[in-house]
Design a protein around this motif. Structure first.
Motif, PDB file in Angstrom:
ATOM      1  N   UNK A 161       2.145  30.629  44.273  1.00  0.00           N
ATOM      2  CA  UNK A 161       3.024  31.766  43.985  1.00  0.00           C
ATOM      3  C   UNK A 161       4.434  31.493  44.491  1.00  0.00           C
ATOM      4  N   UNK A 162       4.542  30.955  45.695  1.00  0.00           N
ATOM      5  CA  UNK A 162       5.860  30.692  46.283  1.00  0.00           C
ATOM      6  C   UNK A 162       6.643  29.675  45.463  1.00  0.00           C
ATOM      7  N   UNK A 163       5.941  28.639  44.960  1.00  0.00           N
ATOM      8  CA  UNK A 163       6.621  27.614  44.162  1.00  0.00           C
ATOM      9  C   UNK A 163       7.205  28.226  42.889  1.00  0.00           C
ATOM     10  N   UNK A 164       6.420  29.078  42.223  1.00  0.00           N
ATOM     11  CA  UNK A 164       6.911  29.734  41.013  1.00  0.00           C
ATOM     12  C   UNK A 164       8.096  30.643  41.326  1.00  0.00           C
ATOM     13  N   UNK A 165       7.986  31.361  42.426  1.00  0.00           N
ATOM     14  CA  UNK A 165       9.054  32.282  42.815  1.00  0.00           C
ATOM     15  C   UNK A 165      10.379  31.545  42.989  1.00  0.00           C
ATOM     16  N   UNK A 166      10.348  30.426  43.704  1.00  0.00           N
ATOM     17  CA  UNK A 166      11.590  29.704  43.992  1.00  0.00           C
ATOM     18  C   UNK A 166      12.084  28.910  42.787  1.00  0.00           C
ATOM     19  N   UNK A 167      11.187  28.546  41.891  1.00  0.00           N
ATOM     20  CA  UNK A 167      11.641  27.926  40.641  1.00  0.00           C
ATOM     21  C   UNK A 167      12.428  28.936  39.811  1.00  0.00           C
ATOM     22  N   UNK A 168      11.943  30.181  39.769  1.00  0.00           N
ATOM     23  CA  UNK A 168      12.668  31.221  39.042  1.00  0.00           C
ATOM     24  C   UNK A 168      14.015  31.524  39.709  1.00  0.00           C
ATOM     25  N   UNK A 169      14.040  31.465  41.029  1.00  0.00           N
ATOM     26  CA  UNK A 169      15.313  31.669  41.733  1.00  0.00           C
ATOM     27  C   UNK A 169      16.315  30.592  41.320  1.00  0.00           C
ATOM     28  N   UNK A 170      15.873  29.329  41.294  1.00  0.00           N
ATOM     29  CA  UNK A 170      16.756  28.230  40.893  1.00  0.00           C
ATOM     30  C   UNK A 170      17.189  28.369  39.447  1.00  0.00           C
ATOM     31  N   UNK A 171      16.261  28.740  38.583  1.00  0.00           N
ATOM     32  CA  UNK A 171      16.582  28.916  37.163  1.00  0.00           C
ATOM     33  C   UNK A 171      17.636  30.014  36.983  1.00  0.00           C
ATOM     34  N   UNK A 172      17.506  31.095  37.733  1.00  0.00           N
ATOM     35  CA  UNK A 172      18.495  32.153  37.677  1.00  0.00           C
ATOM     36  C   UNK A 172      19.838  31.724  38.227  1.00  0.00           C
ATOM     37  N   UNK A 173      19.811  30.922  39.275  1.00  0.00           N
ATOM     38  CA  UNK A 173      21.059  30.445  39.891  1.00  0.00           C
ATOM     39  C   UNK A 173      21.879  29.621  38.908  1.00  0.00           C
ATOM     40  N   UNK A 174      21.266  28.632  38.287  1.00  0.00           N
ATOM     41  CA  UNK A 174      22.012  27.706  37.442  1.00  0.00           C
ATOM     42  C   UNK A 174      22.480  28.381  36.155  1.00  0.00           C
ATOM     43  N   UNK A 175      21.692  29.293  35.602  1.00  0.00           N
ATOM     44  CA  UNK A 175      22.116  29.968  34.373  1.00  0.00           C
ATOM     45  C   UNK A 175      23.206  31.006  34.646  1.00  0.00           C
ATOM     46  N   UNK A 176      23.461  31.308  35.904  1.00  0.00           N
ATOM     47  CA  UNK A 176      24.548  32.208  36.252  1.00  0.00           C
ATOM     48  C   UNK A 176      25.917  31.674  35.872  1.00  0.00           C
ATOM     49  N   UNK A 177      26.012  30.382  35.628  1.00  0.00           N
ATOM     50  CA  UNK A 177      27.288  29.785  35.221  1.00  0.00           C
ATOM     51  C   UNK A 177      27.683  30.141  33.792  1.00  0.00           C
ATOM     52  N   UNK A 178      26.719  30.548  32.987  1.00  0.00           N
ATOM     53  CA  UNK A 178      26.931  30.608  31.538  1.00  0.00           C
ATOM     54  C   UNK A 178      27.904  31.694  31.098  1.00  0.00           C
ATOM     55  N   UNK A 179      27.647  32.926  31.458  1.00  0.00           N
ATOM     56  CA  UNK A 179      28.428  34.042  30.917  1.00  0.00           C
ATOM     57  C   UNK A 179      29.921  33.933  31.213  1.00  0.00           C
ATOM     58  N   UNK A 180      30.339  33.773  32.463  1.00  0.00           N
ATOM     59  CA  UNK A 180      31.790  33.715  32.713  1.00  0.00           C
ATOM     60  C   UNK A 180      32.452  32.498  32.084  1.00  0.00           C
ATOM     61  N   UNK A 181      31.724  31.407  31.953  1.00  0.00           N
ATOM     62  CA  UNK A 181      32.329  30.210  31.354  1.00  0.00           C
ATOM     63  C   UNK A 181      32.681  30.450  29.894  1.00  0.00           C
ATOM     64  N   UNK A 182      31.919  31.270  29.199  1.00  0.00           N
ATOM     65  CA  UNK A 182      32.181  31.495  27.777  1.00  0.00           C
ATOM     66  C   UNK A 182      33.480  32.249  27.544  1.00  0.00           C
ATOM     67  N   UNK A 183      33.881  33.106  28.470  1.00  0.00           N
ATOM     68  CA  UNK A 183      35.131  33.836  28.309  1.00  0.00           C
ATOM     69  C   UNK A 183      36.336  32.889  28.295  1.00  0.00           C
ATOM     70  N   UNK A 184      36.230  31.765  28.964  1.00  0.00           N
ATOM     71  CA  UNK A 184      37.315  30.780  28.953  1.00  0.00           C
ATOM     72  C   UNK A 184      37.507  30.253  27.531  1.00  0.00           C
ATOM     73  N   UNK A 185      36.420  29.955  26.854  1.00  0.00           N
ATOM     74  CA  UNK A 185      36.500  29.463  25.479  1.00  0.00           C
ATOM     75  C   UNK A 185      36.952  30.559  24.520  1.00  0.00           C
TER      76      UNK A 185
END
Length: 530
Positions: A161-185
């Motif tokens: 359970x802990x491994x899945x939890x922290x994988x989702x945390x990492x997945x959420x962290x890295x995809x956080x870059x997406x939305x604000x970067x698109x406004x630049x384009x």
């Protein structure tokens, strides 16, 4: 007729946000099947005289062992008893042959919210990195790394359970870059009076939810929840490859754009966007800007409402209204398709109001935000009082989610209006704070519903959500503005006359009409290069 480069950009952005939200919501639907019991039901128990071994290894022994129970429970004719036997066998076989994870409500809420725990941390860096390295790289990698994590989720789920939890945390962290970067384009590619329509591509996120909730429901019913993540991984990788070949950071860098389109874009944008670096970021001016904070407030309320319905919708329909996994997927996804359609139609209406000078840019953004927050909040309030009725719940969830589509013409577009040069950073600031409901809301819902999956508990969830939406909408309408800010210039402060002149250009855009006339006069038949 040529396919315009920014049309291709719209479609690639649209699909990119489908991928981005596909990553967010896949666990929301698979968790219904992952937990122990029949599609997540753990309230029923088999007769005490039936052993697990008999259930799994020998159906005839099973039927013999439950015969006394059946006879006692059902004193009707033979046909009805046979039907009861078959139903009981199907239930018990699924329950014990496909036993799942024993996660309680709090653990499930933690998993659903973990994607957003640190998702907000890279919102601001997303805008900064996109200004330095380009949206093509930052947005592409944010989605690409998140997609790769999909292949790992089944492995990590069975690991711990802990491994899945922290994988989702990492997945959420890295995809956080997406939305604000698109406004630049967006700021570099899209003329001001086309922004509402283009930003509707961001609502590909809604289509991602609308498409994949039903698809995932059928995939789970036909195979298993693991295949949901494999499908996500393959689909996301195909988009990533296309993104690398078809998208470029600015018209000047696009090798296949028609010169007429490039001239039109550059003249329409005028002096509001610097082709080179506009200078040091005006952090103090951004941090003390009332219009920026009004967008933060609008995003806070809007995201609270959106994520509460999106993240917990499948659980709500499954536990309160007892829909099966396929119906749950369809009913959870349908409102988001309506959201995208509404966003596209409303954005065209908003751009029409701007082109014809029927409303100022500020009032158009206020109108849109009043709809996506205020009107939606009233619908969610109705859901709190009529959610016990299954039909009413479906209609109200669909309508509430649909109204949120106006966000593309409201705060999302307003951030580019305030400062095209720093739009990614402004969205990053908004995302860092306004995105926090992504993990706060699931935590509160977990507390309110822990061991208490009742309509009264969900009424409290919806009333809190309505308060967030209505409050943020009212504040925005009274105190916001969407005019070009003085700190958009590299000098961070323009003389008053110069600022008013640029704001007038933003509002009326005479350059756009001049540029379009020049383009129409110069255009010749060309082949599609995209």
């Amino acid at each position: 007729m040529a396919v315009e480069a920014r049309t291709v950009l719209w479609y690639m952005t649209f699909i990119g946000f489908i991928v981005n939200y596909m990553l967010r919501i896949n666990l929301n639907i698979t968790i219904v099947d992952m937990i122990a019991g029949v599609n997540g039901r753990t309230t029923l128990a088999p007769p005490t005289n039936v052993t697990i071994n008999a259930l799994v290894t020998n159906k005839s022994d099973f039927l013999a062992s439950v015969a006394p129970v059946i006879a006692t429970a059902n004193n009707t004719d033979r046909v009805e008893r046979y039907s009861w036997e078959r139903q009981f066998l199907d239930w018990a076989k699924i329950d014990y042959e496909r036993d799942g994870f024993h996660w309680n409500e709090k653990e499930q809420s933690n998993l659903l919210g973990s994607f957003f725990w640190v998702h907000w941390l890279l919102q601001l860096p997303g805008g900064i990195l996109a200004r330095k390295y380009g949206t093509k790289l930052v947005f592409g990698l944010a989605n690409g790394v998140g997609v790769f994590c999909c292949f790992l989720i089944p492995i990590f789920s069975y690991w711990s359970y802990a491994a899945l939890l922290w994988l989702r945390v990492f997945q959420g962290l890295v995809t956080g870059l997406a939305w604000p970067s698109m406004h630049v384009m967006t700021a570099k590619w899209i003329p001001p009076n086309e922004r509402s329509k283009f930003v509707s591509a961001y609502l590909g996120s809604s289509v991602g939810v609308a498409m994949f909730y039903p698809i995932f429901g059928y995939v789970i019913a036909w195979t298993s929840w693991e295949w949901v993540y494999y499908i996500c991984g393959v689909f996301g990788m195909l988009w990533f490859v296309a993104w690398q070949f078809l998208v470029f950071d600015s018209p000047a860098e696009h090798p296949r754009i028609e010169q007429s389109e490039r001239r039109y874009i550059e003249k329409s944008l005028g002096a509001s966007v610097h082709s080179s670096s506009p200078g040091p970021t005006p952090w103090r001016q951004i941090a003390t800007s009332r219009p920026v904070w009004m967008n933060v407030v609008a995003q806070w309320g809007g995201i609270w409402g959106l994520f509460t319905l999106m993240t917990h919708g499948p659980t709500y329909f499954r536990l309160i209204h007892h829909w099966d996994i396929r119906a749950t997927g369809f009913l959870s996804g349908m409102p988001h398709l309506m959201r995208m359609i509404f966003a596209y139609c409303f954005s065209m209406f908003a751009d029409y109001l701007l082109r014809t000078d029927r409303l100022s840019r500020t009032n158009v953004r206020k109108l849109a935000t009043g709809v996506c927050c205020g009107v939606k909040g009233l619908v969610v309030l109705a859901l709190a009082f009529f959610g016990y009725n299954a039909t009413a719940a479906i209609v109200l969830v669909a309508v509430a989610t649909m109204f949120h589509g106006a966000v593309s013409s409201g705060p999302l577009a307003s951030m580019v209006d305030l400062s095209p040069n720093y739009a990614g950073i402004v969205l990053g600031v908004s995302g860092m704070i306004g995105g926090m409901p992504g993990f706060i809301s699931p935590y509160i819902v977990g507390i309110l519903t822990q061991g208490n999956q009742t309509i009264e508990a969900w009424k409290n969830v919806f009333m809190l959500t309505a308060a967030m939406l209505i409050g943020s909408g009212v504040i925005y309408v009274f105190f916001s503005e969407s005019t070009l800010q003085p700190w958009n210039s590299g000098r961070h402060a323009l003389p008053e006359a110069g600022l008013k002149e640029m704001q007038t250009l933003e509002e009326k855009l005479p350059l756009q009409s001049v540029a379009r006339e020049e383009v129409n006069a110069a255009e010749q038949p060309v082949k599609s290069n995209n």
